[in-house]
Design a protein around this motif. Sequence first.
Motif: not given
Length: 75
Positions: A55-75
């Motif tokens: 549809x031409x819209x913006x999106x963001x993708x981040x990995x999925x941690x299947x066994x648990x985990x955290x990610x900091x995507x704040x820049x």
Amino acid sequence: WQLSYDGRKNVPLTLPMKFPLLLVQGAEGIAVGLSTKILPHNFCVLIDASIKYLRGKKFELYPDFMIGGMIDVAG
């Protein structure tokens, strides 16, 4: 579009985009002189991102941690 094998329905010749199967499954391997590790992504999130892309819209993708985990995507 073209007729299906029995001529009852129309089927697409090409799809607007290929589904990013590499992102769903992830990958890990070693080649000559380099290695790779692509983390798997959530299937539902990839479907939503694919729809937004078409549809031409913006999106963001981040990995999925299947066994648990955290990610900091704040820049």
